[in-house]
Write a protein that holds these residues in place. Structure first.
Motif, PDB file in Angstrom:
ATOM      1  N   SER A  82      32.731 -25.169  82.184  1.00  0.00           N
ATOM      2  CA  SER A  82      33.626 -26.324  82.278  1.00  0.00           C
ATOM      3  C   SER A  82      33.502 -27.177  83.544  1.00  0.00           C
ATOM      4  CB  SER A  82      35.062 -25.825  82.142  1.00  0.00           C
ATOM      5  OG  SER A  82      35.987 -26.822  82.419  1.00  0.00           O
ATOM      6  N   ASN A 103      32.968 -22.365  88.297  1.00  0.00           N
ATOM      7  CA  ASN A 103      34.386 -22.745  88.193  1.00  0.00           C
ATOM      8  C   ASN A 103      35.227 -22.396  89.421  1.00  0.00           C
ATOM      9  OD1 ASN A 103      34.424 -24.028  85.737  1.00  0.00           O
ATOM     10  ND2 ASN A 103      34.926 -22.195  84.543  1.00  0.00           N
ATOM     11  N   LYS A 130      42.369 -32.476  80.667  1.00  0.00           N
ATOM     12  CA  LYS A 130      41.828 -31.350  81.455  1.00  0.00           C
ATOM     13  C   LYS A 130      40.819 -31.835  82.491  1.00  0.00           C
ATOM     14  CE  LYS A 130      39.521 -26.872  81.328  1.00  0.00           C
ATOM     15  NZ  LYS A 130      39.024 -25.737  80.560  1.00  0.00           N
ATOM     16  N   HIS A 132      40.124 -29.780  85.771  1.00  0.00           N
ATOM     17  CA  HIS A 132      39.485 -28.516  86.102  1.00  0.00           C
ATOM     18  C   HIS A 132      38.462 -28.581  87.235  1.00  0.00           C
ATOM     19  CE1 HIS A 132      37.905 -24.444  84.409  1.00  0.00           C
ATOM     20  NE2 HIS A 132      38.900 -24.291  85.262  1.00  0.00           N
ATOM     21  N   GLN A 149      43.397 -24.525  83.661  1.00  0.00           N
ATOM     22  CA  GLN A 149      42.955 -24.534  82.262  1.00  0.00           C
ATOM     23  C   GLN A 149      43.923 -25.291  81.351  1.00  0.00           C
ATOM     24  OE1 GLN A 149      40.242 -23.659  81.053  1.00  0.00           O
ATOM     25  NE2 GLN A 149      39.313 -22.109  82.358  1.00  0.00           N
ATOM     26  N   HIS A 201      39.789 -24.844  73.641  1.00  0.00           N
ATOM     27  CA  HIS A 201      39.532 -23.732  74.564  1.00  0.00           C
ATOM     28  C   HIS A 201      40.316 -22.479  74.148  1.00  0.00           C
ATOM     29  CE1 HIS A 201      39.634 -21.611  78.509  1.00  0.00           C
ATOM     30  NE2 HIS A 201      38.455 -22.194  78.674  1.00  0.00           N
ATOM     31  N   ARG A 202      39.785 -21.325  74.545  1.00  0.00           N
ATOM     32  CA  ARG A 202      40.474 -20.058  74.358  1.00  0.00           C
ATOM     33  C   ARG A 202      41.927 -20.181  74.828  1.00  0.00           C
ATOM     34  NH1 ARG A 202      38.471 -14.506  77.397  1.00  0.00           N
ATOM     35  NH2 ARG A 202      39.531 -13.047  76.013  1.00  0.00           N
ATOM     36  N   TRP A 251      45.955 -11.739  73.095  1.00  0.00           N
ATOM     37  CA  TRP A 251      45.718 -13.134  73.525  1.00  0.00           C
ATOM     38  C   TRP A 251      44.866 -13.900  72.507  1.00  0.00           C
ATOM     39  CZ3 TRP A 251      47.010 -17.066  76.395  1.00  0.00           C
ATOM     40  CH2 TRP A 251      46.086 -17.919  76.994  1.00  0.00           C
ATOM     41  N   GLN A 290      49.198 -13.000  79.395  1.00  0.00           N
ATOM     42  CA  GLN A 290      48.835 -14.398  79.119  1.00  0.00           C
ATOM     43  C   GLN A 290      49.442 -14.847  77.793  1.00  0.00           C
ATOM     44  OE1 GLN A 290      44.931 -15.961  81.041  1.00  0.00           O
ATOM     45  NE2 GLN A 290      44.355 -14.474  79.539  1.00  0.00           N
ATOM     46  N   ASP A 387      32.669 -17.585  73.476  1.00  0.00           N
ATOM     47  CA  ASP A 387      32.333 -18.123  74.806  1.00  0.00           C
ATOM     48  C   ASP A 387      30.957 -18.823  74.826  1.00  0.00           C
ATOM     49  OD1 ASP A 387      34.081 -18.209  77.280  1.00  0.00           O
ATOM     50  OD2 ASP A 387      32.156 -17.782  78.208  1.00  0.00           O
ATOM     51  N   LYS A 388      30.434 -19.032  76.029  1.00  0.00           N
ATOM     52  CA  LYS A 388      29.282 -19.951  76.209  1.00  0.00           C
ATOM     53  C   LYS A 388      28.397 -19.420  77.334  1.00  0.00           C
ATOM     54  CE  LYS A 388      33.126 -21.407  78.478  1.00  0.00           C
ATOM     55  NZ  LYS A 388      34.522 -21.511  78.102  1.00  0.00           N
ATOM     56  N   ARG A 389      28.021 -20.234  78.328  1.00  0.00           N
ATOM     57  CA  ARG A 389      27.325 -19.833  79.554  1.00  0.00           C
ATOM     58  C   ARG A 389      25.818 -19.638  79.397  1.00  0.00           C
ATOM     59  NH1 ARG A 389      31.591 -17.660  83.031  1.00  0.00           N
ATOM     60  NH2 ARG A 389      33.519 -17.945  81.862  1.00  0.00           N
ATOM     61  N   HIS A 473      32.894 -12.591  81.362  1.00  0.00           N
ATOM     62  CA  HIS A 473      31.899 -12.456  80.288  1.00  0.00           C
ATOM     63  C   HIS A 473      30.507 -12.023  80.742  1.00  0.00           C
ATOM     64  CE1 HIS A 473      34.980 -13.988  77.680  1.00  0.00           C
ATOM     65  NE2 HIS A 473      35.048 -15.113  78.352  1.00  0.00           N
TER      66      HIS A 473
HETATM   67  C1  SGN Z   1      39.043 -18.586  81.042  1.00  0.00           C
HETATM   68  C2  SGN Z   1      38.794 -17.775  79.774  1.00  0.00           C
HETATM   69  C3  SGN Z   1      37.338 -17.362  79.645  1.00  0.00           C
HETATM   70  C4  SGN Z   1      36.462 -18.587  79.797  1.00  0.00           C
HETATM   71  C5  SGN Z   1      36.757 -19.258  81.119  1.00  0.00           C
HETATM   72  C6  SGN Z   1      35.939 -20.475  81.433  1.00  0.00           C
HETATM   73  N1  SGN Z   1      39.613 -16.590  79.766  1.00  0.00           N
HETATM   74  O1  SGN Z   1      38.893 -17.810  82.167  1.00  0.00           O
HETATM   75  O2  SGN Z   1      37.148 -16.769  78.382  1.00  0.00           O
HETATM   76  O3  SGN Z   1      35.105 -18.233  79.738  1.00  0.00           O
HETATM   77  O4  SGN Z   1      38.121 -19.657  81.091  1.00  0.00           O
HETATM   78  O5  SGN Z   1      36.090 -21.463  80.454  1.00  0.00           O
HETATM   79  S1  SGN Z   1      41.178 -16.709  79.400  1.00  0.00           S
HETATM   80  O6  SGN Z   1      41.698 -15.348  79.266  1.00  0.00           O
HETATM   81  O7  SGN Z   1      41.858 -17.419  80.474  1.00  0.00           O
HETATM   82  O8  SGN Z   1      41.293 -17.431  78.141  1.00  0.00           O
HETATM   83  S2  SGN Z   1      35.836 -22.944  80.857  1.00  0.00           S
HETATM   84  O9  SGN Z   1      35.635 -23.703  79.609  1.00  0.00           O
HETATM   85  O10 SGN Z   1      37.015 -23.429  81.534  1.00  0.00           O
HETATM   86  O11 SGN Z   1      34.675 -22.955  81.703  1.00  0.00           O
END
Ligand code: SGN
Ligand code: CA
Length: 556
Positions: A82, A103, A130, A132, A149, A201-202, A251, A290, A387-389, A473
């Protein structure tokens, strides 16, 4: 201001080619420079857009942008995460140059960004949603950003420096704020607005109106959902983003009853617990807490709807637990993941439609360069992951749609290799300004006006460098190059492993051919191309760069 604009336009375009003048809306009888809207979502991948061929979800409003504009088949990010992606977009520079490599960094807001350049040239600028980047936005007349986030329900914003919690659902609120800015703006000047969503996003929390919309759906599984990572190295095996193993029941999957959500929990580890037990307990605590925090942001009525919507899933899980194989459980979790992720996408698509309708209503739709993109792609079960990365296709590739009927033909697809660092120079260029020499991306103007053909002397490879390890991750640091046909990756830091993929034969990157003698020539050619790109972008010592100790996951 109108006069000033036309003076600027007149002077700037007196001696430039017609196409450029047309792009900037300065053709005969017109004095308006184009407005710019960057619509960005967080973790929205091409696999979940019907214009990219998705079977998972219909996105009619995004499809409209593709139908009325250009769809980029091959847009890549230089660092699939992100904050880094956002910094790349703002500056038009790679992470090692703009300084925001992972990040945990703080963006140096004093540096040059495209919103600042547009602002200095008379644009009204706004940043909504967002951000960030851990420092306050600069170069915007109006900004209203989520904190960190951001939250799905009753999110906290900082608006021009002041905190405010807004009732409702985040995707709707961001759109309301965007429309509010457009209503209040000085109508004599062009605007540039960053409209940046938190969704999807998660932890993928749908809007109230979308609760349960996918209950009856069975989503197609990716063929490699149960990937065992044979044919690849320790990076693919060592990650912590498997749906089966790493997704958090509370979560991510919303597997907590209202009674459990109302309880308070302690960390359940004894003094002699080993490292794995402590880490599992920490994960469990994060997952529960969370989820409780997010749930408690809803109103009592919202919570009641939520409870009703998720009760059948919780009951099903209770019936399955201990009675089905690991494989079956992974497949079930994938289905729940897709139900939520795709419901969240519905909220994005509807709101994009709402903003497009509003622009049409105020007569600005065709005067506006509208870009739709994401901060990177995402895994929707491919390789068994969320996820990604990684520099693998699903997340290195990002969606890119551009609608601007004054210069971009409708319904065209391009395979030209684009990058998100190209956006800053593109906007500056299309606003009729000089592109600063230190921007590393390239203006996409020639691609946009090409009718889908890749312009001559266009780039033939894209560079990538991911730094955030150790962290969430567990994806190891790596860098590499992707060309049209191949991808070469080097994982470094606590490993030293190379991977080479033949994308024509193996588009899903299942088989590393780096040590296959048949690819010896390709391999050395790819090494040479990689070195050349590293020279060009100034990342010549990628493994040795000074690296401050990572600050830890809490800040991310
Ligand atoms: C949070 C998420 C991760 C995610 C990162 C980065 N965990 O830490 O799963 O990889 O953001 O995401 S969470 O428990 O908080 O959901 S990013 O898109 O912001 O880079
Ligand atoms: Ca993201």
């Amino acid at each position: 201001m109108k006069n000033l604009d036309s003076v600027r336009c007149g002077v700037r375009y007196a001696a430039v080619p017609l196409t450029l003048a047309a792009l900037a809306g300065c053709s005969e009888g017109r004095t308006k420079r184009p407005n710019i809207i960057v619509m960005m979502t967080d973790d929205h991948t091409t696999q979940a857009m019907s214009c990219y061929g998705s079977l998972l979800v219909e996105t009619p409003n995004l499809d409209r942008l593709a139908r009325e504009g250009m769809l980029f088949e091959s847009c890549y990010v230089p660092n699939a995460i992100s904050g880094p992606s956002r910094a790349c977009i703002l500056t038009g520079k790679y992470s090692h140059v703009n300084g925001f490599t992972d990040n945990s960094r703080t963006f140096d807001g004093d540096q040059q960004t495209f919103p600042k350049l547009l602002h200095d040239a008379g644009y009204q600028t706004a940043m909504i949603g967002k951000w960030h980047l851990n420092s306050d936005p600069q170069g915007f007349d109006f900004w209203s950003i989520l904190v960190g986030q951001g939250e799905y329900y009753s999110p906290l914003f900082v608006e021009n420096g002041e905190e405010r919690t807004e009732p409702g659902y985040v995707t709707d609120i961001i759109t309301d704020k965007a429309i509010g800015f457009l209503e209040r703006r000085d109508k004599s000047r062009p605007f540039a607005m960053l409209y940046y969503h938190k969704a999807p996003h998660r932890n993928w929390m749908p809007a109230q109106r979308h609760l349960g919309v996918n209950d009856d759906r069975v989503f197609p599984e990716p063929f490699n959902l149960l990937d065992d990572y044979s044919g690849r190295g320790s990076a693919a095996r060592g990650q912590a983003m498997e749906i089966g193993r790493d997704m958090w029941p509370e979560w991510d999957l919303k597997l907590m009853t209202p009674e459990q959500l109302a309880q308070s929990y302690e960390l359940e580890t004894s003094g002699d617990a080993n490292k794995d037990d402590v880490s599992r307990a920490n994960d469990w605590r994060s997952s529960v807490m969370q989820y409780q925090a997010a749930y408690n942001r809803m109103t009592p009525e919202e919570r009641a709807n939520w409870d009703r919507a998720y009760a059948p899933r919780i009951a099903e899980y209770e019936r399955m637990k201990g009675r089905v194989s690991q494989e079956e459980l992974t497949r079930w979790k994938y289905q729940q993941y897709m139900k939520d992720y795709c419901a969240v996408i519905k909220g994005v698509d509807e709101n994009v439609g709402r903003l497009l309708d509003y622009l049409e209503e105020i007569g600005e739709l065709d005067n506006t360069i509208i870009v739709y993109t994401s901060d990177q792609g995402f895994f929707l079960g491919e390789h068994g992951w969320f996820d990604k990365r990684f520099m693998y296709e699903e997340c290195q590739r990002t969606p890119l749609l551009v609608r601007y009927p004054k210069a971009v033909a409708a319904g065209v697809r391009t395979r030209a290799l684009a990058m998100n660092i190209d956006l800053a120079p593109t906007f500056v260029d299309m606003a009729g300004l000089e592109v600063p020499a230190d921007m590393q991306g390239r203006s996409l103007k020639d691609v946009l006006t090409s009718g889908g053909k890749t312009p001559e002397a266009w780039r033939t490879g894209v560079y990538y460098h991911y730094y955030e390890y150790p962290s969430w991750h567990s994806v190891k640091r790596h860098y590499g190059i992707r060309t049209n046909d191949y991808k070469l990756i080097h994982f470094y830091n606590d490993v030293d492993e190379w991977e080479l993929y033949d994308l024509k034969k193996d588009p899903h990157e299942m088989c590393n051919v780096y040590n296959d003698p048949e690819y010896a020539a390709v391999r050395s050619d790819m090494h040479a191309r990689l070195e050349k790109l590293q020279q060009e972008c100034g990342d010549t010592d990628p493994c040795e760069r000074e690296y401050e100790f990572f600050r830890g996951a809490d800040q991310l």
